[in-house]
Motif scaffolding. Structure first.
Motif, PDB file in Angstrom:
ATOM      1  N   UNK A  23      60.963 -15.408  43.535  1.00 47.01           N
ATOM      2  CA  UNK A  23      60.198 -14.954  42.371  1.00 47.01           C
ATOM      3  C   UNK A  23      59.913 -13.454  42.455  1.00 47.01           C
ATOM      4  N   UNK A  24      59.551 -12.979  43.631  1.00 44.24           N
ATOM      5  CA  UNK A  24      59.259 -11.556  43.814  1.00 44.24           C
ATOM      6  C   UNK A  24      60.504 -10.709  43.585  1.00 44.24           C
ATOM      7  N   UNK A  25      61.636 -11.172  44.132  1.00 42.92           N
ATOM      8  CA  UNK A  25      62.893 -10.414  44.069  1.00 42.92           C
ATOM      9  C   UNK A  25      63.538 -10.516  42.690  1.00 42.92           C
ATOM     10  N   UNK A  26      63.303 -11.634  42.023  1.00 46.31           N
ATOM     11  CA  UNK A  26      63.897 -11.829  40.706  1.00 46.31           C
ATOM     12  C   UNK A  26      65.274 -12.457  40.750  1.00 46.31           C
ATOM     13  N   UNK A  27      65.497 -13.333  41.732  1.00 44.84           N
ATOM     14  CA  UNK A  27      66.738 -14.089  41.807  1.00 44.84           C
ATOM     15  C   UNK A  27      66.391 -15.570  41.838  1.00 44.84           C
ATOM     16  N   UNK A  28      67.389 -16.411  41.591  1.00 43.73           N
ATOM     17  CA  UNK A  28      67.127 -17.843  41.592  1.00 43.73           C
ATOM     18  C   UNK A  28      66.985 -18.346  43.023  1.00 43.73           C
ATOM     19  N   UNK A  29      66.281 -19.450  43.159  1.00 44.34           N
ATOM     20  CA  UNK A  29      66.155 -20.080  44.476  1.00 44.34           C
ATOM     21  C   UNK A  29      67.522 -20.510  44.998  1.00 44.34           C
ATOM     22  N   UNK A  48      69.048  -6.310  48.054  1.00 46.24           N
ATOM     23  CA  UNK A  48      68.679  -6.097  49.452  1.00 46.24           C
ATOM     24  C   UNK A  48      67.417  -5.242  49.537  1.00 46.24           C
ATOM     25  N   UNK A  49      67.335  -4.223  48.704  1.00 49.39           N
ATOM     26  CA  UNK A  49      66.161  -3.357  48.652  1.00 49.39           C
ATOM     27  C   UNK A  49      64.917  -4.169  48.281  1.00 49.39           C
ATOM     28  N   UNK A  50      65.030  -5.027  47.283  1.00 50.76           N
ATOM     29  CA  UNK A  50      63.891  -5.835  46.842  1.00 50.76           C
ATOM     30  C   UNK A  50      63.456  -6.822  47.925  1.00 50.76           C
ATOM     31  N   UNK A  51      64.420  -7.414  48.619  1.00 45.15           N
ATOM     32  CA  UNK A  51      64.099  -8.350  49.702  1.00 45.15           C
ATOM     33  C   UNK A  51      63.386  -7.617  50.833  1.00 45.15           C
ATOM     34  N   UNK A  52      63.938  -6.463  51.223  1.00 44.51           N
ATOM     35  CA  UNK A  52      63.320  -5.682  52.300  1.00 44.51           C
ATOM     36  C   UNK A  52      61.918  -5.223  51.909  1.00 44.51           C
ATOM     37  N   UNK A  53      61.742  -4.852  50.661  1.00 42.13           N
ATOM     38  CA  UNK A  53      60.422  -4.439  50.169  1.00 42.13           C
ATOM     39  C   UNK A  53      59.436  -5.602  50.246  1.00 42.13           C
TER      40      UNK A  53
END
Length: 80
Positions: A23-29, A48-53
């Motif tokens: 949900x935070x990253x904006x991708x599907x489960x 990758x940037x969003x996940x690391x953030x």
């Protein structure tokens, strides 16, 4: 594949669920699950940037190069 994805490890360290990260990253489960299992051929840098953030980590904390003869590669192949 000589790249291991250690996303599960980082999720556990941060005490975060896959659903929350997706949900935070904006991708599907489903896409996050594919990434966690190493079944993807690539990842966009913005993802990758969003996940690391979200996990407050570095890309190297998530992705690890291992030689083909490393026993973890054989274990990962059996798990799939």
């Amino acid at each position: 594949m000589p790249i291991l994805v250690n996303l599960d490890v980082m999720l556990a360290r941060r005490k975060m669920r896959s659903k929350e990260l997706a949900a935070i990253v904006g991708i599907t489960e489903a896409n996050l699950s594919l990434l966690k299992s190493g079944k993807v051929k690539g990842i966009r840098f913005d993802t990758l940037d969003a996940i690391c953030s979200a996990l407050d980590c570095q890309p190297g904390d998530l992705l690890e190069f291992v030689p083909d003869d490393d026993p973890r590669i054989a274990q990962a192949a059996v798990a799939l």
